[in-house]
Each structure stands twice: as C-alpha cells, then as structure tokens.
Design a protein around this motif. Structure first.
Motif, PDB file in Angstrom:
ATOM      1  N   SER A   2       1.637  12.121  -1.571  1.00 19.43           N
ATOM      2  CA  SER A   2       1.338  13.400  -1.077  1.00 19.43           C
ATOM      3  C   SER A   2       0.270  14.155  -2.050  1.00 19.43           C
ATOM      4  O   SER A   2       0.575  14.272  -3.265  1.00 19.43           O
ATOM      5  N   GLN A   3      -0.847  14.821  -1.343  1.00 17.80           N
ATOM      6  CA  GLN A   3      -1.431  15.533  -2.054  1.00 17.80           C
ATOM      7  C   GLN A   3      -1.029  16.867  -2.398  1.00 17.80           C
ATOM      8  O   GLN A   3      -1.591  17.438  -3.301  1.00 17.80           O
ATOM      9  N   LYS A  61      -6.204   9.549  -7.523  1.00 19.65           N
ATOM     10  CA  LYS A  61      -5.954   8.751  -6.609  1.00 19.65           C
ATOM     11  C   LYS A  61      -4.574   8.881  -6.248  1.00 19.65           C
ATOM     12  O   LYS A  61      -3.772   9.150  -6.459  1.00 19.65           O
ATOM     13  N   HIS A  62      -4.751   9.082  -4.488  1.00 15.81           N
ATOM     14  CA  HIS A  62      -3.155   9.307  -3.857  1.00 15.81           C
ATOM     15  C   HIS A  62      -2.773   8.053  -3.098  1.00 15.81           C
ATOM     16  O   HIS A  62      -1.709   8.075  -2.443  1.00 15.81           O
ATOM     17  N   VAL A  63      -3.733   7.068  -2.990  1.00 13.12           N
ATOM     18  CA  VAL A  63      -3.405   5.747  -2.295  1.00 13.12           C
ATOM     19  C   VAL A  63      -3.493   4.739  -3.448  1.00 13.12           C
ATOM     20  O   VAL A  63      -4.530   4.785  -4.048  1.00 13.12           O
ATOM     21  N   ARG A  70       0.931  -1.129  -0.135  1.00 17.09           N
ATOM     22  CA  ARG A  70      -0.062  -0.067   0.016  1.00 17.09           C
ATOM     23  C   ARG A  70       1.046   1.323   0.086  1.00 17.09           C
ATOM     24  O   ARG A  70       1.823   1.481   0.757  1.00 17.09           O
ATOM     25  N   GLN A  71       0.679   2.171  -0.930  1.00 17.95           N
ATOM     26  CA  GLN A  71       1.669   3.197  -1.135  1.00 17.95           C
ATOM     27  C   GLN A  71       0.593   4.443  -1.197  1.00 17.95           C
ATOM     28  O   GLN A  71      -0.426   4.714  -2.021  1.00 17.95           O
ATOM     29  N   GLY A  72       1.195   5.637  -0.525  1.00 12.89           N
ATOM     30  CA  GLY A  72       0.320   6.938  -0.527  1.00 12.89           C
ATOM     31  C   GLY A  72       1.369   7.901  -1.293  1.00 12.89           C
ATOM     32  O   GLY A  72       2.452   7.796  -1.077  1.00 12.89           O
TER      33      GLY A  72
END
Length: 386
Positions: free
Chosen positions: A117-118, A128-130, A113-115
């Motif tokens: 930064s907004q 999508k940011h995730v 799972r990778q996020g």
C-alpha cells in the motif's frame, strides 16, 4: 590446488567404474522353465498339425453367418474390451517401473507479484510498491541399481505385461468357442422345434381321426384318450423349445456385445460342414495355448519378485539428488546423499521368504495345465489355440 584436481577427477572416475561394476550384479534366481511330463510326439505329424492350428477354424464350417458373428464378437464383446484395457494398464505399469532405471529430472517454476500500500508508514526500499519474484528450480536424481532390484522389478513388470496379453488371448479363445458352440446349439434347437411342430401337427390329425372313430363307435374311448394325450404332450413341447431358442439368442447377443435380440441364421444344422478333428496332436502345440503361456509368465513374474525381495535385504546406495546447481558445484558427495539402507530392518527376511510362496504356486499351476487340458477335450481345444 592444481595437484588436487587430478586426484578428485581420478577418484570420481574410480567411483563411477566401481558403481558400473556393481550395477552388473543381480541377486535372485534366474528363471528356468519347469520340467513338464508330456509326450514328445503323438499320432499326428508336425506338418499336418501346423496346417490345422494356423487357421480360423470357425470358417471351416462354411457358414458366412457364423463367421460374421465371430467377427462381431471380437469387435464388440465387453469382456474382451476389459481384457484389452488390462493389457494397456500393464503396459503403462511396465513403463513406470522401467523408468526408475534412468535419471529422473524434475523442474518447476513459479512467479509471484506482490503490492504494498502506498499509504503504509513502513519505508519501501527504492520507493517501489510492486515486487515481482520469479523462481526456477531444476533437480535431478539417479539411483544406482547395485543389486538388481530395479532390473528385477522391470523383469517382473514385463512378465506381468506378457501374462495380461496371454490372458486376453484366453478371453479371445473362450469367446470364439462360445459363439460358435452357441450358434450350433441354436441351429440344433431350430431343428428340434421344426420336428416338434411337425410331430404335433401329425398327432393332432391322428387325435381328430380317433375322435371321429370313437364317435362312430369304431374304437373304444381309451384309444381316443391316448391319441389326445400324445397330441397334447407334443403340443406342449413347442413353447418350451421356443423359450430355449429365445434364451440361446439372448446368450449369443450378450457375447456379441449388444442387447438381447434375434440372431440371423445361415445354413441349417444339416448343411454345416463339420471339420474333422484329429485324434491326437503333437505335444509342442501345448505351448501355443494362451492359458499355459499366461501361467508361465506369471511364474516368471513371481520368480523375479524373489530377486526384488532379496535385493531389499541388502544395503542400498541411494540416489545422488538435489538441485542441478548444487550437483555441479559440489566437489564431494555429501553424507546425506549416500543413504545406506538399514541392515536390520524388521520384516526384510520375512518378505524374502514370502516372495517364494507364489513361485511354488505358479509352478504347480503351470505344470498341471497341460494335464487338465488333456482331460477336457484335449484335441479340440489345442486345435483352436491359434
């Protein structure tokens, strides 16, 4: 296209049949028991010998304390526990070696799972940011045992397992013999201590009598000194026997798997019922001795290792392996899946010759054991090899 499918199917069936036929081949010599020069029969009959050998011989002394000591030693002795652990390790190794003959399946899964930064200036697809990433990998492999290398390895591992079991039997035989003989020696020391104490008391009374007679002038001083010397000599024997008794009790305590301490007594040594030991036994009882069985299984393992070494000299068809999806979709095996072992790999011939050396050593060791046992209390040791 439709005409090609039966051809491919027929080719694959032919390859499988050829592989199955080749898998029936095994290089290396099959085990044959060496000839041992032993008498075919001795004075004792077979029926009587079986009656003697199939019993717990220590119970024939009719001493409940001795029987209880033997049971305690079999349950708690540390050397026996080590031998049992060696059997378990050999059984596990046999399972590992034997499993190489069957298809190997490997599966693994991962999740990530990778996020993002907004506030990043890089445009994110879909807004999508995730991101979640899931992967599942399943692979299978199988090695064609063309020359019997895996089967010979399994044969060697099985013989090593049986040898370790017989080695444990040797430990049991030695342990029981040491407990019984140590207990009987302890009873003998008790008897010697009793005699020494009685002798010292008697000589002490005689020395006192001689001293009174010397003081009255009835005997010369030499008679008194001689009686006193005999008394002192007998008195010095008592603590020496007490020390030997303590050492013997400590020895038996270690065999029982506990700290040194006193050992209970049952019957006196004069009250033990010593079983009769036959003068001769049939030669067939030699095969029941665990040390001879262990030597034979070691010979079997060394003989199988010759086949493993010889199979390593031949070209090997390696495993067809990879992800299950590729194995299913692939119409023809890739060249990388058929791994032909190098025919001129250095050291292969030397390893084959080196594998023969232990066979000769094990064979000589197997052949000399009966004679060695015959020289060292042959009848008594065979009778205990139940």
């Amino acid at each position: 296209m439709s005409d090609r499918i039966p051809c491919i199917f027929g080719a694959r069936c032919g390859a499988l049949l050829l592989a199955a036929a080749l898998s029936a081949c095994m290089v290396g010599p099959d085990y044959r028991r060496p000839d041992v020069d032993v008498p075919t029969s001795w004075r004792l009959g077979t029926t009587e010998a079986n009656e003697i050998s199939n019993i717990a011989w220590w119970d024939r002394f009719q001493d409940p304390v001795l029987s209880n000591l033997v049971r305690t030693a079999l349950a708690n002795n540390k050397d026996l526990k080590v031998a049992t652990a060696n059997v378990d390790a050999a059984a596990a190794q046999y399972g590992i070696v034997r499993s190489a003959q069957f298809p190997q399946v490997d599966a693994n899964a991962s999740a990530t799972r990778q996020g993002v930064s907004q506030t990043t200036v890089i445009a994110v697809p879909g807004g999508k940011h995730v991101f979640n990433d899931y992967r599942v990998n399943l692979s299978a492999s199988f090695e064609l045992d063309l020359w019997g290398k895996l089967r010979r390895s399994t044969e060697s591992a099985q013989a090593s397992l049986l040898a370790s079991e017989q080695g444990r039997g040797t430990v049991v035989l030695t342990l029981v013999s040491n407990v019984a003989s140590g207990y009987i020696q302890l009873l003998g020391l008790d008897r010697q201590l009793e005699i020494a104490q009685y002798t010292s008391n008697t000589l002490g009374q005689s020395a006192r009598l001689q001293r009174l007679r010397f003081e009255e002038g009835a005997v010369p001083e030499s008679d008194y000194q001689q009686a006193e010397s005999q008394y002192r000599e007998a008195l010095a024997r008592v603590p020496e026997l007490e020390r030997q008794i303590a050492q013997q009790e400590n020895f038996i305590s270690v065999l029982l798997g506990r700290n040194p301490g006193p050992i209970p007594r049952g019957r006196a040594i004069d009250g033990l019922v010593f079983p009769p030991v036959p003068g001769e036994l049939p030669a067939s009882l030699l095969e029941r001795r665990p040390d001879i069985r262990e030597a034979e299984q070691n010979l079997v393992a060394a003989n199988a290792n010759i086949g493993v070494a010889r199979a390593g000299k031949r070209a090997a068809l390696g495993s067809v392996q990879g992800p299950v999806e590729d194995l299913v979709r692939r119409r023809e095996p890739a060249a990388a899946d058929l791994q032909r072992g190098p025919d001129r790999q250095p050291g292969r011939a030397s390893r084959s010759l080196a594998a023969r050396g232990p066979v000769h050593l094990r064979e000589v060791d197997y052949q000399r054991l009966p004679g060695r046992g015959e020289r060292a209390h042959r009848s008594d040791e065979i009778r205990r090899g139940t």
